[in-house]
Design a protein around this motif. Structure first.
Motif, PDB file in Angstrom:
ATOM      1  N   ILE A   1       0.857  -1.174   0.000  1.00 42.99           N
ATOM      2  CA  ILE A   1       0.000   0.000   0.000  1.00 42.99           C
ATOM      3  C   ILE A   1       0.903   1.238   0.000  1.00 42.99           C
ATOM      4  CG2 ILE A   1      -1.738   1.291   1.320  1.00 42.99           C
ATOM      5  CD1 ILE A   1      -2.835  -1.344   0.236  1.00 42.99           C
ATOM      6  N   GLY A   2       0.577   2.193  -0.868  1.00 45.51           N
ATOM      7  CA  GLY A   2       1.371   3.422  -0.967  1.00 45.51           C
ATOM      8  C   GLY A   2       2.415   3.401  -2.061  1.00 45.51           C
ATOM      9  N   ASP A   3       2.735   2.212  -2.592  1.00 50.59           N
ATOM     10  CA  ASP A   3       3.714   2.133  -3.682  1.00 50.59           C
ATOM     11  C   ASP A   3       3.129   2.722  -4.958  1.00 50.59           C
ATOM     12  OD1 ASP A   3       5.431   0.804  -1.985  1.00 50.59           O
ATOM     13  OD2 ASP A   3       5.252  -1.148  -2.978  1.00 50.59           O
ATOM     14  N   THR A   4       3.963   3.416  -5.714  1.00 46.58           N
ATOM     15  CA  THR A   4       3.571   3.896  -7.035  1.00 46.58           C
ATOM     16  C   THR A   4       4.161   2.946  -8.061  1.00 46.58           C
ATOM     17  OG1 THR A   4       3.468   6.184  -6.273  1.00 46.58           O
ATOM     18  CG2 THR A   4       3.675   5.838  -8.647  1.00 46.58           C
ATOM     19  N   VAL A   5       3.282   2.404  -8.917  1.00 42.80           N
ATOM     20  CA  VAL A   5       3.662   1.383  -9.894  1.00 42.80           C
ATOM     21  C   VAL A   5       3.010   1.706 -11.235  1.00 42.80           C
ATOM     22  CG1 VAL A   5       3.987  -0.427  -8.163  1.00 42.80           C
ATOM     23  CG2 VAL A   5       1.733  -0.092  -9.175  1.00 42.80           C
ATOM     24  N   TRP A   6       3.311   0.899 -12.214  1.00 49.27           N
ATOM     25  CA  TRP A   6       2.729   1.046 -13.553  1.00 49.27           C
ATOM     26  C   TRP A   6       1.921  -0.208 -13.884  1.00 49.27           C
ATOM     27  CZ3 TRP A   6       3.046   5.477 -16.363  1.00 49.27           C
ATOM     28  CH2 TRP A   6       3.912   6.442 -15.866  1.00 49.27           C
ATOM     29  N   ALA A   7       0.687  -0.005 -14.351  1.00 46.42           N
ATOM     30  CA  ALA A   7      -0.212  -1.118 -14.652  1.00 46.42           C
ATOM     31  C   ALA A   7      -0.559  -1.144 -16.138  1.00 46.42           C
ATOM     32  CB  ALA A   7      -1.486  -0.983 -13.823  1.00 46.42           C
ATOM     33  N   GLU A   8      -0.799  -2.354 -16.640  1.00 50.43           N
ATOM     34  CA  GLU A   8      -1.184  -2.555 -18.046  1.00 50.43           C
ATOM     35  C   GLU A   8      -2.685  -2.302 -18.182  1.00 50.43           C
ATOM     36  OE1 GLU A   8      -0.051  -6.548 -19.069  1.00 50.43           O
ATOM     37  OE2 GLU A   8       1.813  -6.351 -17.946  1.00 50.43           O
TER      38      GLU A   8
ATOM     39  N   GLU B   1       0.266  -7.961 -14.003  1.00 48.61           N
ATOM     40  CA  GLU B   1      -0.032  -6.809 -14.855  1.00 48.61           C
ATOM     41  C   GLU B   1       0.536  -5.510 -14.277  1.00 48.61           C
ATOM     42  OE1 GLU B   1      -4.359  -8.055 -16.651  1.00 48.61           O
ATOM     43  OE2 GLU B   1      -4.314  -7.244 -14.617  1.00 48.61           O
ATOM     44  N   VAL B   2       1.260  -5.618 -13.175  1.00 51.40           N
ATOM     45  CA  VAL B   2       1.788  -4.449 -12.477  1.00 51.40           C
ATOM     46  C   VAL B   2       3.317  -4.506 -12.510  1.00 51.40           C
ATOM     47  CG1 VAL B   2       1.843  -3.248 -10.262  1.00 51.40           C
ATOM     48  CG2 VAL B   2      -0.259  -4.336 -11.023  1.00 51.40           C
ATOM     49  N   HIS B   3       3.942  -3.360 -12.762  1.00 48.76           N
ATOM     50  CA  HIS B   3       5.391  -3.295 -12.937  1.00 48.76           C
ATOM     51  C   HIS B   3       5.974  -2.117 -12.161  1.00 48.76           C
ATOM     52  CE1 HIS B   3       4.792  -6.152 -16.228  1.00 48.76           C
ATOM     53  NE2 HIS B   3       3.727  -5.420 -16.506  1.00 48.76           N
ATOM     54  N   PRO B   4       7.230  -2.239 -11.747  1.00 50.18           N
ATOM     55  CA  PRO B   4       7.834  -1.156 -10.969  1.00 50.18           C
ATOM     56  C   PRO B   4       8.203   0.079 -11.791  1.00 50.18           C
ATOM     57  CG  PRO B   4       9.418  -2.929 -11.291  1.00 50.18           C
ATOM     58  CD  PRO B   4       8.101  -3.401 -11.833  1.00 50.18           C
ATOM     59  N   THR B   5       8.405  -0.093 -13.112  1.00 59.04           N
ATOM     60  CA  THR B   5       8.797   1.046 -13.947  1.00 59.04           C
ATOM     61  C   THR B   5       7.902   1.150 -15.179  1.00 59.04           C
ATOM     62  OG1 THR B   5      10.348  -0.210 -15.331  1.00 59.04           O
ATOM     63  CG2 THR B   5      11.222   0.748 -13.271  1.00 59.04           C
ATOM     64  N   LYS B   6       7.822   2.349 -15.716  1.00 56.66           N
ATOM     65  CA  LYS B   6       7.050   2.575 -16.933  1.00 56.66           C
ATOM     66  C   LYS B   6       7.651   1.784 -18.101  1.00 56.66           C
ATOM     67  CE  LYS B   6       5.115   6.194 -19.856  1.00 56.66           C
ATOM     68  NZ  LYS B   6       5.008   7.650 -20.079  1.00 56.66           N
ATOM     69  N   LYS B   7       8.981   1.710 -18.145  1.00 54.62           N
ATOM     70  CA  LYS B   7       9.656   0.994 -19.230  1.00 54.62           C
ATOM     71  C   LYS B   7       9.258  -0.477 -19.253  1.00 54.62           C
ATOM     72  CE  LYS B   7      14.225   0.010 -21.103  1.00 54.62           C
ATOM     73  NZ  LYS B   7      15.675   0.216 -20.957  1.00 54.62           N
ATOM     74  N   GLU B   8       9.283  -1.135 -18.087  1.00 54.14           N
ATOM     75  CA  GLU B   8       8.884  -2.546 -18.020  1.00 54.14           C
ATOM     76  C   GLU B   8       7.423  -2.723 -18.405  1.00 54.14           C
ATOM     77  OE1 GLU B   8      10.066  -4.812 -14.502  1.00 54.14           O
ATOM     78  OE2 GLU B   8      11.589  -3.285 -14.141  1.00 54.14           O
ATOM     79  N   CYS B   9       6.590  -1.813 -17.953  1.00 60.88           N
ATOM     80  CA  CYS B   9       5.160  -1.894 -18.265  1.00 60.88           C
ATOM     81  C   CYS B   9       4.924  -1.700 -19.762  1.00 60.88           C
ATOM     82  CB  CYS B   9       4.399  -0.843 -17.454  1.00 60.88           C
ATOM     83  SG  CYS B   9       2.610  -1.015 -17.577  1.00 60.88           S
ATOM     84  N   LYS B  10       5.627  -0.742 -20.350  1.00 63.61           N
ATOM     85  CA  LYS B  10       5.475  -0.489 -21.791  1.00 63.61           C
ATOM     86  C   LYS B  10       5.881  -1.708 -22.602  1.00 63.61           C
ATOM     87  CE  LYS B  10       5.811   2.572 -25.537  1.00 63.61           C
ATOM     88  NZ  LYS B  10       5.405   1.613 -26.505  1.00 63.61           N
TER      89      LYS B  10
ATOM     90  N   ILE C   1      -1.969   0.226 -22.624  1.00 59.83           N
ATOM     91  CA  ILE C   1      -1.102   1.364 -22.378  1.00 59.83           C
ATOM     92  C   ILE C   1      -0.678   1.347 -20.905  1.00 59.83           C
ATOM     93  CG2 ILE C   1      -2.088   2.817 -24.203  1.00 59.83           C
ATOM     94  CD1 ILE C   1      -3.704   4.241 -21.984  1.00 59.83           C
ATOM     95  N   PRO C   2       0.506   1.872 -20.594  1.00 58.24           N
ATOM     96  CA  PRO C   2       0.930   1.956 -19.195  1.00 58.24           C
ATOM     97  C   PRO C   2       0.108   3.012 -18.447  1.00 58.24           C
ATOM     98  CG  PRO C   2       2.817   2.110 -20.679  1.00 58.24           C
ATOM     99  CD  PRO C   2       1.577   2.246 -21.517  1.00 58.24           C
ATOM    100  N   GLU C   3      -0.295   2.678 -17.236  1.00 50.52           N
ATOM    101  CA  GLU C   3      -1.011   3.631 -16.389  1.00 50.52           C
ATOM    102  C   GLU C   3      -0.342   3.669 -15.022  1.00 50.52           C
ATOM    103  OE1 GLU C   3      -5.216   3.840 -14.104  1.00 50.52           O
ATOM    104  OE2 GLU C   3      -5.334   3.587 -16.273  1.00 50.52           O
ATOM    105  N   LYS C   4       0.013   4.861 -14.592  1.00 48.79           N
ATOM    106  CA  LYS C   4       0.653   5.034 -13.289  1.00 48.79           C
ATOM    107  C   LYS C   4      -0.415   5.018 -12.203  1.00 48.79           C
ATOM    108  CE  LYS C   4       3.927   8.164 -11.075  1.00 48.79           C
ATOM    109  NZ  LYS C   4       4.685   9.427 -11.286  1.00 48.79           N
ATOM    110  N   ILE C   5      -0.233   4.166 -11.200  1.00 44.56           N
ATOM    111  CA  ILE C   5      -1.175   4.119 -10.083  1.00 44.56           C
ATOM    112  C   ILE C   5      -0.406   4.087  -8.764  1.00 44.56           C
ATOM    113  CG2 ILE C   5      -2.975   2.920 -11.413  1.00 44.56           C
ATOM    114  CD1 ILE C   5      -2.280   0.373  -9.775  1.00 44.56           C
TER     115      ILE C   5
END
Length: 87
Positions: A9-16, A61-70, A26-30
């Motif tokens: 909880i509180g982590d900022t990640v990138w989701a597909e 479907e969740v990734h630590p970076t936008k690059k990995e998510c993309k 598309i990557p979405e920051k959550i």
């Protein structure tokens, strides 16, 4: 049985996120606000993460970076285009 999550909880990640207008992922920051864990009798489990006002995303479907998510989105989009061309 001990289950560890990749994120907290509180982590900022990138989701597909699937974008219906463009019919592609598309990557979405959550920022994770909630988590849902489902554990079955056979000890299999799934974890979903939720941001503010978002649908849940499975852990894969969740990734630590936008690059990995993309990169993951690009793979899914390539598969979707191939499926459309075959039909």
């Amino acid at each position: 049985m001990k289950i560890e999550t990749k994120y907290n909880i509180g982590d900022t990640v990138w989701a597909e996120r699937f974008n219906w207008d463009f019919e592609s992922y598309i990557p979405e920051k959550i920022t994770i606000e909630r988590m849902l864990m489902v554990v079955r009798k056979n000890k299999s489990f799934e974890i979903s993460y939720f941001g503010n006002g978002t649908f849940g995303f499975f852990e894969d479907e969740v990734h630590p970076t936008k690059k990995e998510c993309k990169l993951a989105c690009d793979v899914k989009n390539k598969i979707n285009r191939k499926d459309k061309n075959e039909n």
